[in-house]
Design an enzyme around this catalytic site. Structure first.
Site, PDB file in Angstrom:
ATOM      1  N   HIS A   1       0.800  -1.331   0.196  1.00 16.54           N
ATOM      2  CA  HIS A   1      -0.266   0.003  -0.190  1.00 16.54           C
ATOM      3  C   HIS A   1       0.758   0.660  -0.110  1.00 16.54           C
ATOM      4  O   HIS A   1       2.064   0.401  -0.087  1.00 16.54           O
ATOM      5  CB  HIS A   1      -1.064   0.280   1.868  1.00 16.54           C
TER       6      HIS A   1
ATOM      7  N   ASP B   1       0.821   4.917   1.648  1.00 13.04           N
ATOM      8  CA  ASP B   1      -0.111   5.911   3.692  1.00 13.04           C
ATOM      9  C   ASP B   1      -0.376   6.761   2.570  1.00 13.04           C
ATOM     10  O   ASP B   1      -0.164   7.754   1.843  1.00 13.04           O
ATOM     11  CB  ASP B   1       1.064   6.366   4.094  1.00 13.04           C
TER      12      ASP B   1
ATOM     13  N   HIS C   1       4.913   0.333   0.090  1.00  9.67           N
ATOM     14  CA  HIS C   1       5.624  -0.639   0.978  1.00  9.67           C
ATOM     15  C   HIS C   1       4.090  -1.385   1.863  1.00  9.67           C
ATOM     16  O   HIS C   1       3.414  -1.534   1.290  1.00  9.67           O
ATOM     17  CB  HIS C   1       6.042   0.141   1.793  1.00  9.67           C
TER      18      HIS C   1
ATOM     19  N   ARG D   1       7.198  -8.972  15.751  1.00 10.64           N
ATOM     20  CA  ARG D   1       7.746  -7.494  15.391  1.00 10.64           C
ATOM     21  C   ARG D   1       6.199  -6.836  15.187  1.00 10.64           C
ATOM     22  O   ARG D   1       5.140  -7.434  15.781  1.00 10.64           O
ATOM     23  CB  ARG D   1       8.223  -7.710  13.869  1.00 10.64           C
TER      24      ARG D   1
END
EC number: 1.14.20.4
Length: 362
Positions: free
Chosen positions: A238, A240, A294, A304
């Protein structure tokens, strides 16, 4: 404190703890995407081959030394133009405060699922703030291997502390102070990027809402260990929608950027904040600043956690379109006028109109 019924999908944390060897099919990525997913991101992050995400030292961003200041500004502009994402070091936010923010977020996700459910959001009712497992309708229709906590953190008069975690006790003070300092950093960054476009230094900040209307929202992403990381994504590909996005993480790799037609793994740089240029600035700059595609990968060995802070314009007040100063006969407008709300809808329900802002997915 907000309570709501949990949606139909189980929390990913619970799936990971159940001891399953294979992930449910709803989490398996489409066939055409699987060929690009790395099963061992921890090993990949150690590789020194290929392009590397730029690291920008902000120590002299406000320096009285003109040469040092100009050098910093040029490097920031170049990274925003070439990559649209960078590691920021010497950014001015105390390491002690960042450690508190990370500790508070980690402690929240270490609470029993039953306690976290007290903060569950209700996406069916349009309430996305709170604890959840899928933020919105995504492009693929597949589920992502993550749980999250999402809330508005600044300005203070637009936050709702009743939905913020009360455990651990430092969550509210640490997050509030971090949001305040990050907002001040955003002003400085926007000033440099304005100057980089040949505009007055306050222009971009004004165009995205200014001191009163620019909204700052935080999404803590919790990516549990995944038994089949080569089949899943923590966050699908996607861009941002924000003006700027600032990201902290727990030094476990996972972020990948689509640069020069291939996926590049971001290194873990100590004491840095990752900053993305979002769609909003790409539109205002007529594509001079890049909003890079990204995604987030997962792994078998380590949990994570990332803290993504989105600086966004108001949904209806401002029409996003290339600024007149960025347009010419040679460079006509690349993006149609839209409110931020219209841009959100455009992103969430897929781009099918062949706009120039369409980006490849894989």
């Amino acid at each position: 404190m907000v309570t709501s019924a949990m949606g139909p999908s189980p929390r990913v944390e619970e799936l990971a703890r159940s001891g399953l060897d294979t992930i449910p099919k709803d989490y398996v990525r489409p066939e055409e995407e699987l060929k690009s997913i790395i099963g061992n991101i921890l090993a990949e992050e150690k590789s020194s081959e290929g392009p590397q995400l730029p690291t920008i030292d902000l120590e002299e961003m406000d320096s009285r030394d003109e040469e040092g200041r100009k050098k910093c500004h040029e490097e920031l502009k170049k990274a925003a133009t070439d990559w649209g994402v960078m590691h920021l070091i010497n950014h001015g936010i105390p390491e002690e405060l960042i450690d508190r923010v990370k500790a508070a977020g980690k402690e929240f996700f270490e609470l029993p699922v039953e306690e976290k459910e007290a903060y569950a959001n209700d996406q069916a009712a349009g309430n996305v703030q709170g604890y959840g497992s899928k933020l919105a309708n995504n492009a693929s229709g597949q589920l992502e291997w993550e749980d999250y906590f999402f809330h508005c953190v600044y300005p203070e008069h637009k936050t709702d502390l009743s939905i913020w975690p009360t455990k651990p006790p430092d969550y509210i003070p640490a997050t509030s102070e971090y949001a305040k300092q990050l907002r001040a950093l955003a002003t400085k960054i926007l000033s440099v990027l304005s100057i980089g476009l040949g505009l007055e230094k306050g222009r971009l900040e004004k165009e995205v809402g200014g001191a009163e209307d620019l909204i700052v929202q935080m999404k803590i992403n919790f990516y549990p260990k995944c038994p089949q990381p080569e089949l899943a994504l923590g966050w699908e590909a996607h861009t941002d929608v924000s003006a700027l996005t600032f990201i902290l993480h727990n030094m476990v790799p996972g972020l990948q950027l689509f640069y020069e037609d291939k996926w590049v793994t971001a290194k873990c740089v100590p004491n840095s904040i990752i900053m993305h240029i979002g769609d909003t600035l790409e539109i205002l700059s007529n594509g001079k600043y890049k909003s890079i595609l990204h995604r987030g990968l997962v792994n078998k060995e380590k949990v994570r956690i990332s803290w993504a802070v989105f600086c966004e314009p108001p949904k209806e007040k401002i029409v996003l379109q290339p600024l007149p100063e960025t347009v010419s006969e040679v460079e006509p407008p690349r993006f149609p006028p839209r409110t931020f709300a219209q841009h959100l809808k455009h992103k969430l329900f897929r781009k099918t109109d062949g706009d120039l802002d369409e980006k490849p997915t894989y």
